[in-house]
Design a protein around this motif. Structure first.
Motif, PDB file in Angstrom:
ATOM      1  N   LYS A   1       8.596   3.241 -42.175  1.00  0.00           N
ATOM      2  CA  LYS A   1       7.195   3.692 -42.477  1.00  0.00           C
ATOM      3  C   LYS A   1       6.041   3.254 -41.606  1.00  0.00           C
ATOM      4  N   THR A   2       6.302   2.082 -40.955  1.00  0.00           N
ATOM      5  CA  THR A   2       5.506   1.313 -40.316  1.00  0.00           C
ATOM      6  C   THR A   2       5.515   1.746 -38.770  1.00  0.00           C
ATOM      7  N   THR A   3       4.294   2.210 -38.378  1.00  0.00           N
ATOM      8  CA  THR A   3       4.125   2.754 -36.907  1.00  0.00           C
ATOM      9  C   THR A   3       3.546   1.663 -36.246  1.00  0.00           C
ATOM     10  N   THR A   4       3.832   2.143 -34.831  1.00  0.00           N
ATOM     11  CA  THR A   4       3.460   0.977 -33.923  1.00  0.00           C
ATOM     12  C   THR A   4       1.806   1.010 -33.990  1.00  0.00           C
ATOM     13  N   ALA A   5       1.126   2.262 -34.016  1.00  0.00           N
ATOM     14  CA  ALA A   5      -0.320   2.203 -34.099  1.00  0.00           C
ATOM     15  C   ALA A   5      -0.791   1.704 -35.490  1.00  0.00           C
ATOM     16  N   SER A   6       0.038   1.310 -36.635  1.00  0.00           N
ATOM     17  CA  SER A   6      -0.503   0.991 -37.747  1.00  0.00           C
ATOM     18  C   SER A   6      -0.496  -0.703 -37.569  1.00  0.00           C
ATOM     19  N   ILE A   7       0.622  -1.026 -36.764  1.00  0.00           N
ATOM     20  CA  ILE A   7       0.814  -2.679 -36.489  1.00  0.00           C
ATOM     21  C   ILE A   7      -0.496  -3.052 -35.688  1.00  0.00           C
ATOM     22  N   ALA A   8      -0.722  -2.195 -34.709  1.00  0.00           N
ATOM     23  CA  ALA A   8      -1.920  -2.564 -33.771  1.00  0.00           C
ATOM     24  C   ALA A   8      -3.186  -2.624 -34.616  1.00  0.00           C
ATOM     25  N   LYS A   9      -3.279  -1.658 -35.442  1.00  0.00           N
ATOM     26  CA  LYS A   9      -4.532  -1.608 -36.379  1.00  0.00           C
ATOM     27  C   LYS A   9      -4.642  -2.768 -37.172  1.00  0.00           C
ATOM     28  N   GLU A  10      -3.561  -3.073 -37.714  1.00  0.00           N
ATOM     29  CA  GLU A  10      -3.534  -4.389 -38.635  1.00  0.00           C
ATOM     30  C   GLU A  10      -3.825  -5.562 -37.832  1.00  0.00           C
ATOM     31  N   ALA A  11      -3.353  -5.738 -36.710  1.00  0.00           N
ATOM     32  CA  ALA A  11      -3.606  -6.858 -35.622  1.00  0.00           C
ATOM     33  C   ALA A  11      -4.804  -6.658 -35.191  1.00  0.00           C
ATOM     34  N   GLY A  12      -5.743  -5.670 -35.489  1.00  0.00           N
ATOM     35  CA  GLY A  12      -7.228  -5.645 -34.810  1.00  0.00           C
ATOM     36  C   GLY A  12      -7.115  -5.319 -33.530  1.00  0.00           C
ATOM     37  N   MET A  13      -6.363  -4.525 -33.181  1.00  0.00           N
ATOM     38  CA  MET A  13      -6.256  -4.134 -31.534  1.00  0.00           C
ATOM     39  C   MET A  13      -6.129  -2.582 -31.521  1.00  0.00           C
ATOM     40  N   THR A  14      -6.320  -1.996 -30.441  1.00  0.00           N
ATOM     41  CA  THR A  14      -5.994  -0.618 -30.066  1.00  0.00           C
ATOM     42  C   THR A  14      -4.558  -0.152 -30.114  1.00  0.00           C
ATOM     43  N   PRO A  15      -4.298   1.073 -30.387  1.00  0.00           N
ATOM     44  CA  PRO A  15      -2.830   1.615 -30.323  1.00  0.00           C
ATOM     45  C   PRO A  15      -2.103   1.097 -29.016  1.00  0.00           C
ATOM     46  N   SER A  16      -2.800   1.322 -27.923  1.00  0.00           N
ATOM     47  CA  SER A  16      -2.101   1.045 -26.670  1.00  0.00           C
ATOM     48  C   SER A  16      -1.846  -0.368 -26.266  1.00  0.00           C
ATOM     49  N   SER A  17      -2.329  -1.274 -26.982  1.00  0.00           N
ATOM     50  CA  SER A  17      -2.331  -2.486 -27.193  1.00  0.00           C
ATOM     51  C   SER A  17      -0.769  -3.253 -27.445  1.00  0.00           C
ATOM     52  N   PHE A  18      -0.228  -2.237 -28.380  1.00  0.00           N
ATOM     53  CA  PHE A  18       1.032  -2.617 -28.741  1.00  0.00           C
ATOM     54  C   PHE A  18       2.107  -2.736 -27.622  1.00  0.00           C
ATOM     55  N   PHE A  19       1.841  -1.720 -26.727  1.00  0.00           N
ATOM     56  CA  PHE A  19       2.870  -1.647 -25.821  1.00  0.00           C
ATOM     57  C   PHE A  19       2.595  -2.455 -24.525  1.00  0.00           C
ATOM     58  N   ALA A  20       1.360  -2.990 -24.600  1.00  0.00           N
ATOM     59  CA  ALA A  20       1.092  -4.332 -23.710  1.00  0.00           C
ATOM     60  C   ALA A  20       2.013  -5.510 -24.372  1.00  0.00           C
ATOM     61  N   ALA A  21       2.345  -5.818 -25.586  1.00  0.00           N
ATOM     62  CA  ALA A  21       3.056  -6.719 -26.160  1.00  0.00           C
ATOM     63  C   ALA A  21       4.521  -6.362 -26.429  1.00  0.00           C
ATOM     64  N   PHE A  22       4.864  -5.237 -26.701  1.00  0.00           N
ATOM     65  CA  PHE A  22       6.339  -4.806 -26.814  1.00  0.00           C
ATOM     66  C   PHE A  22       6.713  -3.400 -26.070  1.00  0.00           C
ATOM     67  N   GLU A  23       7.804  -3.336 -25.667  1.00  0.00           N
ATOM     68  CA  GLU A  23       8.283  -1.803 -25.313  1.00  0.00           C
ATOM     69  C   GLU A  23       8.185  -0.776 -26.248  1.00  0.00           C
ATOM     70  N   ASN A  24       8.579  -1.364 -27.347  1.00  0.00           N
ATOM     71  CA  ASN A  24       8.829  -0.214 -28.514  1.00  0.00           C
ATOM     72  C   ASN A  24       8.771  -1.080 -29.989  1.00  0.00           C
ATOM     73  N   LYS A  25       9.158  -0.314 -31.028  1.00  0.00           N
ATOM     74  CA  LYS A  25       9.246  -0.957 -32.181  1.00  0.00           C
ATOM     75  C   LYS A  25      10.481  -1.854 -32.365  1.00  0.00           C
ATOM     76  N   GLU A  26      11.436  -1.482 -31.879  1.00  0.00           N
ATOM     77  CA  GLU A  26      12.973  -2.003 -31.866  1.00  0.00           C
ATOM     78  C   GLU A  26      12.793  -3.393 -31.078  1.00  0.00           C
ATOM     79  N   GLU A  27      12.019  -3.299 -30.024  1.00  0.00           N
ATOM     80  CA  GLU A  27      11.917  -4.894 -29.337  1.00  0.00           C
ATOM     81  C   GLU A  27      11.180  -6.046 -30.189  1.00  0.00           C
TER      82      GLU A  27
END
Length: 230
Positions: free
Chosen positions: A31-57
């Motif tokens: 139930k945890t999305t990459t967008a929600s992770i980025a939001k919780e981290a105080g960043m934009t959704p696209s910032s997640f993919f600058a840090a990790f390729e995907n949720k599995e990584e």
């Protein structure tokens, strides 16, 4: 994972990891999305993919942290022991207990044992440990043999973690069955198995598993850096 990260990249990855731990513990992995992770981290959704390729990584990175802490905690709980088989039994039993106390962690561990990259990490990292632990009973077994056998024991572990205990399949029965299955596979004599299982069942595993869960919660809340280099 990418090597040679700059300080800004390390900070970004750490923030994503801390946010992910917090959300995984609250909502579970699926139930945890990459967008929600980025939001919780105080960043934009696209910032997640600058840090990790995907949720599995991200989960692979987290699995390395979790299993490292798990081995360390098992050693502290068991004290200084000259018996590596007992240490293995403590560590695996605590893992089973942790997943029985927390549904989000049950899902997280089951996913780690299921996804391609995370499960392969578990097989490879465990193979060398298993060879050191059980070579006394299997002197002719090679690293490849322990890798293949860990696929079997990891499968048992995944199934036992995924199946909640009930009135008949108690936590004591679950731990006993797992130890019996895994230690038999690694050619540990029955009398040794019985002694180790008896020792494990007399330990206050619940209390220590609760401490390990609390440590994970604190890890999410305090912002202690988790990854300094790749």
């Amino acid at each position: 994972m990418a090597k040679g990260l700059q300080p800004k990249g390390i900070v970004r990855r750490n923030k994503m990891l801390h946010a992910a731990i917090k959300l995984f513990l609250k909502n579970g992995y699926e139930k945890t999305t990459t967008a929600s992770i980025a939001k919780e981290a105080g960043m934009t959704p696209s910032s997640f993919f600058a840090a990790f390729e995907n949720k599995e990584e991200l989960l692979l990175t987290l699995a390395k942290i979790m299993f490292g802490n798990q081995f360390e905690s098992a050693g502290q709980f068991g004290g200084v022991s000259d018996d590596p088989v007992l240490f293995y039994s403590i560590e695996t039993s605590l893992q089973i207990y942790i997943t029985e106390l927390s549904e989000p962690l049950r899902e997280l561990y089951v996913m780690a044992y299921s996804l391609p990259t995370t499960s392969e990490y578990i097989y490879n990292s465990m193979a060398e440990r298993l060879q050191k632990i059980f070579s006394k009973y299997m002197p002719d077994a090679k690293l490849k043999d322990f890798y293949e056998m860990d696929i079997a024991t990891a499968g048992i572990m995944r199934a036992y973690m995924a199946k909640p205990c009930d009135l008949y399949f108690t936590i004591e029965n679950k731990i006993t069955r797992f130890l019996q299955s895994s230690l038999t596979l690694y050619s540990v004599p029955r009398e040794v198995q019985a002694k180790i299982t008896d020792t494990i069942l007399k330990m206050d595993l619940r209390s220590y598993a609760e401490q390990m869960i609390q440590k994970m919660i604190e890890m999410a809340e305090t912002g202690i850096p988790l990854v300094s280099e790749e």
